[in-house]
Design a protein around this motif. Structure first.
Motif, mmCIF file in Angstrom:
data_model
loop_
_atom_site.group_PDB
_atom_site.id
_atom_site.type_symbol
_atom_site.label_atom_id
_atom_site.label_comp_id
_atom_site.label_asym_id
_atom_site.label_seq_id
_atom_site.Cartn_x
_atom_site.Cartn_y
_atom_site.Cartn_z
ATOM 1 N N GLN A 228 -18.783 -20.936 4.735
ATOM 2 C CA GLN A 228 -19.459 -21.283 5.841
ATOM 3 C C GLN A 228 -18.449 -21.313 6.976
ATOM 4 O O GLN A 228 -18.626 -20.822 8.031
ATOM 5 N N MET A 229 -17.366 -21.985 6.667
ATOM 6 C CA MET A 229 -16.152 -22.050 7.933
ATOM 7 C C MET A 229 -15.726 -20.705 7.981
ATOM 8 O O MET A 229 -15.448 -20.295 9.130
ATOM 9 N N VAL A 230 -15.274 -19.943 7.035
ATOM 10 C CA VAL A 230 -14.865 -18.334 7.331
ATOM 11 C C VAL A 230 -15.899 -17.827 7.854
ATOM 12 O O VAL A 230 -15.617 -16.984 8.836
ATOM 13 N N LYS A 231 -17.176 -17.639 7.656
ATOM 14 C CA LYS A 231 -18.152 -17.088 8.167
ATOM 15 C C LYS A 231 -18.316 -17.607 9.631
ATOM 16 O O LYS A 231 -18.461 -16.763 10.425
ATOM 17 N N SER A 232 -18.233 -18.753 9.974
ATOM 18 C CA SER A 232 -18.283 -19.283 11.504
ATOM 19 C C SER A 232 -17.057 -18.690 12.120
ATOM 20 O O SER A 232 -17.168 -18.321 13.306
ATOM 21 N N PHE A 233 -16.055 -18.457 11.698
ATOM 22 C CA PHE A 233 -14.722 -17.976 12.377
ATOM 23 C C PHE A 233 -14.932 -16.676 12.654
ATOM 24 O O PHE A 233 -14.634 -16.153 13.640
ATOM 25 N N ILE A 234 -15.458 -15.843 11.862
ATOM 26 C CA ILE A 234 -15.591 -14.392 12.002
ATOM 27 C C ILE A 234 -16.528 -14.090 13.131
ATOM 28 O O ILE A 234 -16.424 -13.182 14.024
ATOM 29 N N GLU A 235 -17.700 -14.828 12.939
ATOM 30 C CA GLU A 235 -18.535 -14.675 13.967
ATOM 31 C C GLU A 235 -18.276 -15.136 15.346
ATOM 32 O O GLU A 235 -18.746 -14.721 16.457
ATOM 33 N N ARG A 236 -17.207 -16.229 15.652
ATOM 34 C CA ARG A 236 -16.896 -16.343 17.022
ATOM 35 C C ARG A 236 -16.264 -15.225 17.818
ATOM 36 O O ARG A 236 -15.434 -14.512 17.336
ATOM 37 N N LYS A 237 -16.796 -15.439 18.850
ATOM 38 C CA LYS A 237 -16.451 -14.134 19.676
ATOM 39 C C LYS A 237 -15.446 -14.653 20.860
ATOM 40 O O LYS A 237 -15.249 -15.975 21.154
#
Length: 237
Positions: A228-237
């Motif tokens: 979930q942390m990796v996902k949130s980082f990649i989604e961050r713009k």
């Protein structure tokens, strides 16, 4: 006069033609750079979108295959359990008579081939199956100035095994103290007495079973948290 106009018109025409070609070249370059940037951005979005899709699928699979407990364990016997979210350790603490007892417990940190029972009651090593290992550092103190007893144990799926005993001046000692002999080199009766010493304080085979059950769930929980942390980082713009 007409000759003069013709002579002036020629360099003007050449200048305008040169400017036109230059503008065309700049326009082509701009279009090329825009196209490359657009394609690069599209590839980046497609690549990141694929990663996000895989992460979402994996998170969903983990949560559906083994949902987390509604209420995480906060107690085991008389021990208070601190799951230390996001860390590779948990902490158990209790008060026993005049002693403060603290257990610092790793997540799974090793594995060995598991013995397979035989008809004679013994066992043979089966390399196809593994049993997981957990390190447990037991710290027992009786107040300031009295020193600290530190016992390093291995928690196997169904038993606790003592590995080392230390007496420290305090819990946060920096220097390397004398560690004493290997536990297995001690007199058998002394070894049994030290196991009884831990048993009275609730550090026993039942605790080992609990720790393995707890760490299986923590391993899954931390894995999902990590995704979930990796996902949130990649989604961050």
């Amino acid at each position: 006069m007409a000759r003069l106009l013709r002579s002036l018109r020629k360099p003007l025409t050449l200048t305008l033609t040169h400017q036109f070609h230059h503008q065309q070249q700049q326009l082509c370059i701009s279009r090329h750079l825009f196209r490359r940037s657009y394609i690069s951005e599209m590839r980046k979005e497609a690549f990141e979108g694929n990663i996000l899709r895989l992460l979402r699928n994996e998170i969903q699979y983990e949560l559906q295959s083994s949902p987390p407990p509604d209420k995480p364990f906060t107690k085991f016997g008389s021990f208070t359990v601190d799951g230390r979210a996001g860390e590779r350790w948990i902490t158990l603490e209790k008060r026993h008579a005049d002693e403060n007892i603290k257990l610092e417990v790793t997540m799974f940190d090793g594995a060995v081939p598991a013995p397979t029972p035989t008809k004679g009651g013994g066992g043979v090593i089966n390399s196809d199956e593994m049993q997981m290992h957990i390190t447990v550092i037991v710290t027992i103190s009786k107040g300031e100035g009295d020193g600290v007893l530190q016992i390093t144990c291995s928690a196997w799926p169904d038993c606790v095994e003592i590995k080392k005993l230390l007496i420290l001046a305090n819990e946060n000692i920096i220097t390397e103290p004398y560690a004493g002999p290997e536990f297995t080199e001690l007199d058998d009766a002394l070894q049994d007495s030290l196991y009884d010493f831990l048993e009275v304080r609730g550090i026993n085979d039942e605790l080992a079973v609990f720790l393995h059950q707890y760490m299986k769930q923590k391993d899954k929980t931390e894995y999902v948290r990590w995704m979930q942390m990796v996902k949130s980082f990649i989604e961050r713009k």
